[in-house]
Design a protein around this motif. Structure first.
Motif, PDB file in Angstrom:
ATOM      1  N   VAL A 343       0.892  -1.159   0.000  1.00  0.00           N
ATOM      2  CA  VAL A 343       0.000   0.000   0.000  1.00  0.00           C
ATOM      3  C   VAL A 343       0.931   1.210   0.000  1.00  0.00           C
ATOM      4  O   VAL A 343       1.580   1.505   0.998  1.00  0.00           O
ATOM      5  N   VAL A 344       1.041   1.879  -1.145  1.00  0.00           N
ATOM      6  CA  VAL A 344       2.035   2.945  -1.314  1.00  0.00           C
ATOM      7  C   VAL A 344       1.365   4.300  -1.101  1.00  0.00           C
ATOM      8  O   VAL A 344       0.266   4.553  -1.625  1.00  0.00           O
ATOM      9  N   LEU A 345       2.057   5.150  -0.332  1.00  0.00           N
ATOM     10  CA  LEU A 345       1.527   6.475   0.007  1.00  0.00           C
ATOM     11  C   LEU A 345       2.454   7.566  -0.530  1.00  0.00           C
ATOM     12  O   LEU A 345       3.665   7.515  -0.319  1.00  0.00           O
ATOM     13  N   ALA A 346       1.898   8.557  -1.193  1.00  0.00           N
ATOM     14  CA  ALA A 346       2.688   9.712  -1.644  1.00  0.00           C
ATOM     15  C   ALA A 346       1.730  10.816  -2.037  1.00  0.00           C
ATOM     16  O   ALA A 346       0.691  10.549  -2.657  1.00  0.00           O
ATOM     17  N   THR A 347       2.054  12.032  -1.684  1.00  0.00           N
ATOM     18  CA  THR A 347       1.232  13.140  -2.147  1.00  0.00           C
ATOM     19  C   THR A 347       1.479  13.371  -3.641  1.00  0.00           C
ATOM     20  O   THR A 347       2.490  12.926  -4.201  1.00  0.00           O
ATOM     21  N   GLN A 348       0.567  14.081  -4.263  1.00  0.00           N
ATOM     22  CA  GLN A 348       0.747  14.412  -5.686  1.00  0.00           C
ATOM     23  C   GLN A 348       2.037  15.203  -5.882  1.00  0.00           C
ATOM     24  O   GLN A 348       2.736  15.040  -6.882  1.00  0.00           O
ATOM     25  N   GLN A 349       2.344  16.092  -4.913  1.00  0.00           N
ATOM     26  CA  GLN A 349       3.577  16.893  -5.025  1.00  0.00           C
ATOM     27  C   GLN A 349       4.809  16.002  -5.032  1.00  0.00           C
ATOM     28  O   GLN A 349       5.769  16.241  -5.770  1.00  0.00           O
ATOM     29  N   LYS A 350       4.801  14.978  -4.179  1.00  0.00           N
ATOM     30  CA  LYS A 350       5.967  14.090  -4.118  1.00  0.00           C
ATOM     31  C   LYS A 350       6.118  13.303  -5.422  1.00  0.00           C
ATOM     32  O   LYS A 350       7.236  13.143  -5.935  1.00  0.00           O
ATOM     33  N   LEU A 351       5.018  12.828  -5.969  1.00  0.00           N
ATOM     34  CA  LEU A 351       5.093  12.114  -7.244  1.00  0.00           C
ATOM     35  C   LEU A 351       5.555  13.046  -8.364  1.00  0.00           C
ATOM     36  O   LEU A 351       6.376  12.662  -9.214  1.00  0.00           O
ATOM     37  N   ALA A 352       5.063  14.275  -8.366  1.00  0.00           N
ATOM     38  CA  ALA A 352       5.477  15.227  -9.402  1.00  0.00           C
ATOM     39  C   ALA A 352       6.972  15.509  -9.314  1.00  0.00           C
ATOM     40  O   ALA A 352       7.648  15.720 -10.332  1.00  0.00           O
ATOM     41  N   GLY A 353       7.522  15.476  -8.083  1.00  0.00           N
ATOM     42  CA  GLY A 353       8.943  15.719  -7.892  1.00  0.00           C
ATOM     43  C   GLY A 353       9.832  14.650  -8.482  1.00  0.00           C
ATOM     44  O   GLY A 353      11.033  14.866  -8.666  1.00  0.00           O
ATOM     45  N   LEU A 354       9.277  13.489  -8.780  1.00  0.00           N
ATOM     46  CA  LEU A 354      10.074  12.430  -9.409  1.00  0.00           C
ATOM     47  C   LEU A 354      10.275  12.673 -10.902  1.00  0.00           C
ATOM     48  O   LEU A 354      11.094  12.009 -11.539  1.00  0.00           O
ATOM     49  N   ARG A 355       9.506  13.574 -11.475  1.00  0.00           N
ATOM     50  CA  ARG A 355       9.667  13.965 -12.881  1.00  0.00           C
ATOM     51  C   ARG A 355       9.621  12.760 -13.827  1.00  0.00           C
ATOM     52  O   ARG A 355      10.446  12.626 -14.740  1.00  0.00           O
ATOM     53  N   GLY A 356       8.693  11.891 -13.568  1.00  0.00           N
ATOM     54  CA  GLY A 356       8.482  10.756 -14.462  1.00  0.00           C
ATOM     55  C   GLY A 356       9.310   9.532 -14.140  1.00  0.00           C
ATOM     56  O   GLY A 356       9.097   8.472 -14.750  1.00  0.00           O
ATOM     57  N   ARG A 357      10.268   9.656 -13.221  1.00  0.00           N
ATOM     58  CA  ARG A 357      11.044   8.482 -12.850  1.00  0.00           C
ATOM     59  C   ARG A 357      10.155   7.520 -12.077  1.00  0.00           C
ATOM     60  O   ARG A 357       9.245   7.932 -11.347  1.00  0.00           O
ATOM     61  N   PRO A 358      10.418   6.221 -12.170  1.00  0.00           N
ATOM     62  CA  PRO A 358       9.557   5.260 -11.482  1.00  0.00           C
ATOM     63  C   PRO A 358       9.833   5.209  -9.985  1.00  0.00           C
ATOM     64  O   PRO A 358      10.873   5.679  -9.513  1.00  0.00           O
ATOM     65  N   LEU A 359       8.908   4.620  -9.248  1.00  0.00           N
ATOM     66  CA  LEU A 359       9.202   4.196  -7.888  1.00  0.00           C
ATOM     67  C   LEU A 359      10.207   3.057  -7.968  1.00  0.00           C
ATOM     68  O   LEU A 359      10.251   2.331  -8.974  1.00  0.00           O
ATOM     69  N   LEU A 360      11.023   2.898  -6.919  1.00  0.00           N
ATOM     70  CA  LEU A 360      12.110   1.925  -6.999  1.00  0.00           C
ATOM     71  C   LEU A 360      12.099   0.983  -5.801  1.00  0.00           C
ATOM     72  O   LEU A 360      11.781   1.384  -4.672  1.00  0.00           O
ATOM     73  N   ALA A 361      12.491  -0.260  -6.065  1.00  0.00           N
ATOM     74  CA  ALA A 361      12.690  -1.267  -5.020  1.00  0.00           C
ATOM     75  C   ALA A 361      14.122  -1.767  -5.090  1.00  0.00           C
ATOM     76  O   ALA A 361      14.615  -2.110  -6.163  1.00  0.00           O
ATOM     77  N   ASP A 362      14.780  -1.803  -3.929  1.00  0.00           N
ATOM     78  CA  ASP A 362      16.161  -2.294  -3.848  1.00  0.00           C
ATOM     79  C   ASP A 362      16.289  -3.076  -2.548  1.00  0.00           C
ATOM     80  O   ASP A 362      16.915  -2.627  -1.592  1.00  0.00           O
ATOM     81  N   THR A 363      15.685  -4.266  -2.523  1.00  0.00           N
ATOM     82  CA  THR A 363      15.620  -5.058  -1.290  1.00  0.00           C
ATOM     83  C   THR A 363      16.908  -5.803  -0.994  1.00  0.00           C
ATOM     84  O   THR A 363      17.058  -6.375   0.078  1.00  0.00           O
ATOM     85  N   GLY A 364      17.823  -5.835  -1.960  1.00  0.00           N
ATOM     86  CA  GLY A 364      19.037  -6.634  -1.822  1.00  0.00           C
ATOM     87  C   GLY A 364      18.944  -7.961  -2.546  1.00  0.00           C
ATOM     88  O   GLY A 364      19.944  -8.659  -2.683  1.00  0.00           O
ATOM     89  N   ASP A 365      17.762  -8.317  -3.014  1.00  0.00           N
ATOM     90  CA  ASP A 365      17.565  -9.552  -3.778  1.00  0.00           C
ATOM     91  C   ASP A 365      16.962  -9.183  -5.132  1.00  0.00           C
ATOM     92  O   ASP A 365      15.784  -8.821  -5.205  1.00  0.00           O
ATOM     93  N   PRO A 366      17.737  -9.263  -6.205  1.00  0.00           N
ATOM     94  CA  PRO A 366      17.226  -8.854  -7.522  1.00  0.00           C
ATOM     95  C   PRO A 366      15.956  -9.579  -7.936  1.00  0.00           C
ATOM     96  O   PRO A 366      15.075  -8.986  -8.573  1.00  0.00           O
TER      97      PRO A 366
END
Length: 399
Positions: A343-366
């Motif tokens: 369940v991902v939470l982010a304001t519209q402002q925070k998403l706009a600040g990514l400038r089209g870049r995706p959300l990222l996952a880096d758990t340590g296991d590809p």
């Protein structure tokens, strides 16, 4: 100045890369300690079951570097501060310095190692924000003659702008580096003792020169003050309205997830991972839990992970919430795609600040990260949500 590079940009002939690994970086994350600075914290993390991971992440970076630039010269410290990672990646480094036991290195050792590699074209270092500060301290006396640096993300907190988005991305940036093609990146400072109490946030400590490849660098974490407290409360109300009785929810770190706790009337933490059970009388099952405790609380139960987005970087997993490990994700997903557990939470402002870049996952296991890739629903306010892409950090910038 920016230069586009690729994994086949060159052989690396004539390029010298130094490698410095902070073997204890990241230990505090799964243990819920919010950092790894100091021998006492490191001992406590090991006692809570944490396993060193910085060397393995450095090896992934070196493997990508050697695959793309097999002619590169590698210089590193003997033992756990670099040699072990290079050899694990199939490389043959030139060694400098005496080997230090993996559990007995200090900030002074990191500074000495970086200073010993002043003649390199580029210094790769594996660690977090504390390691980045030590690197900057070692390079300050060299002024304009200091080599460029690049961070392999391996710490609990990776908020500075001098890190690549993943170990593999760090290797590819290093492989394509042309000496002199650099940009300035910020290093942030953080008092871990006050940070653990939720009293301070990152502040600018200084700048370093990094290879000019904005696409593969994570950028500095940005604050959330622009979103305003009302936005966080709106997101929290929406999350609580969607909660189902009897389901367990692991709330990740952050002001927005803490607002969810307030909306439930529970005393959840700002920087820890907390587990609540929804119902007419919501219950706090565990506050500021370790990875092992979190696994025990969600295993065999219907559960979901409530996560906020790191502003400016887009990370949802792998930065400051290492308690949410691959096995925790598998336990919550219960055989389904991992992203359904989020369940991902982010304001519209925070998403706009990514400038089209995706959300990222880096758990340590590809493989776990790849299982999360796709599109997720992001709650952006009360009665507001949108669909946004999430990607594996190791794969998104591999080309």
């Amino acid at each position: 100045m920016e230069h586009q590079i690729s994994a086949t940009a060159g052989t690396g002939a004539g390029l010298t890369v130094g490698l410095v690994v902070n073997p204890v970086a990241g230990l505090g994350g799964p243990a819920g300690l919010k950092g790894s600075d100091g021998a006492d914290v490191q001992r406590e993390a090991l006692a809570r079951g944490s396993v060193p991971r910085a060397g393995a992440r450095a090896a992934r970076a070196v493997r990508a570097l050697l695959a793309a630039a097999p002619g590169v010269r590698l210089v590193t410290m003997a033992g756990a501060m670099g040699e072990d990672s290079v050899r694990a990646a199939g490389g043959s480094p030139r060694l400098t310095g005496e080997a230090r036991p993996a559990g007995a290195t200090s900030a002074a050792d990191t500074r000495a190692a970086v200073a010993a590699m002043a003649e390199a074209d580029l210094v790769l270092f594996a660690g977090g924000d504390g390691t980045a500060r030590d690197v900057l301290d070692a390079l300050r006396p060299l002024g304009a003659d200091a080599p460029a640096v690049l961070g392999v993300p391996a710490g609990v907190k990776v908020y500075s702008g001098c890190f690549a988005v993943s170990p593999a991305a760090a290797g590819l940036v290093a492989a394509g580096y042309t000496p002199g093609a650099v940009a300035e990146a910020e290093v942030v400072d953080l008092d871990e003792e006050l940070y653990r109490d939720g009293l301070v946030g990152p502040r600018l400590y200084g700048t370093v020169r990094v290879p000019a490849d904005a696409r593969r660098l994570s950028g500095r974490k940005t604050g959330s003050s622009a979103a305003g407290p009302g936005s966080a409360e709106g997101v929290a109300r929406e999350v609580v309205s969607r909660m189902r009785p009897g389901v367990r929810y692991a709330l990740g770190p952050g002001a927005t997830t803490m607002a969810v706790g307030r909306e439930l009337g529970l005393a959840t933490t700002l920087l820890g991972v907390d587990v609540v059970e929804a119902g007419p009388r919501p219950r706090l099952l565990g506050a500021d839990v370790t990875e092992a405790r979190l696994f025990d609380l969600v295993r065999g139960h219907e559960a979901l992970l409530v996560l906020s987005v790191i502003g400016g970087q887009g990370f949802v997993l792998g930065r400051g919430n290492q308690q949410i490990s691959p096995r925790v994700l598998r336990a919550v997903a219960r055989g389904g795609p991992g992203r359904r557990a989020l369940v991902v939470l982010a304001t519209q402002q925070k998403l706009a600040g990514l400038r089209g870049r995706p959300l990222l996952a880096d758990t340590g296991d590809p493989d776990t990260d790849l299982g999360l890739a796709g599109h997720v629903q992001v709650i952006t306010g009360h009665h507001e949500s949108t669909v946004y892409r999430i990607a594996a950090a190791s794969e998104e910038y591999a080309q």
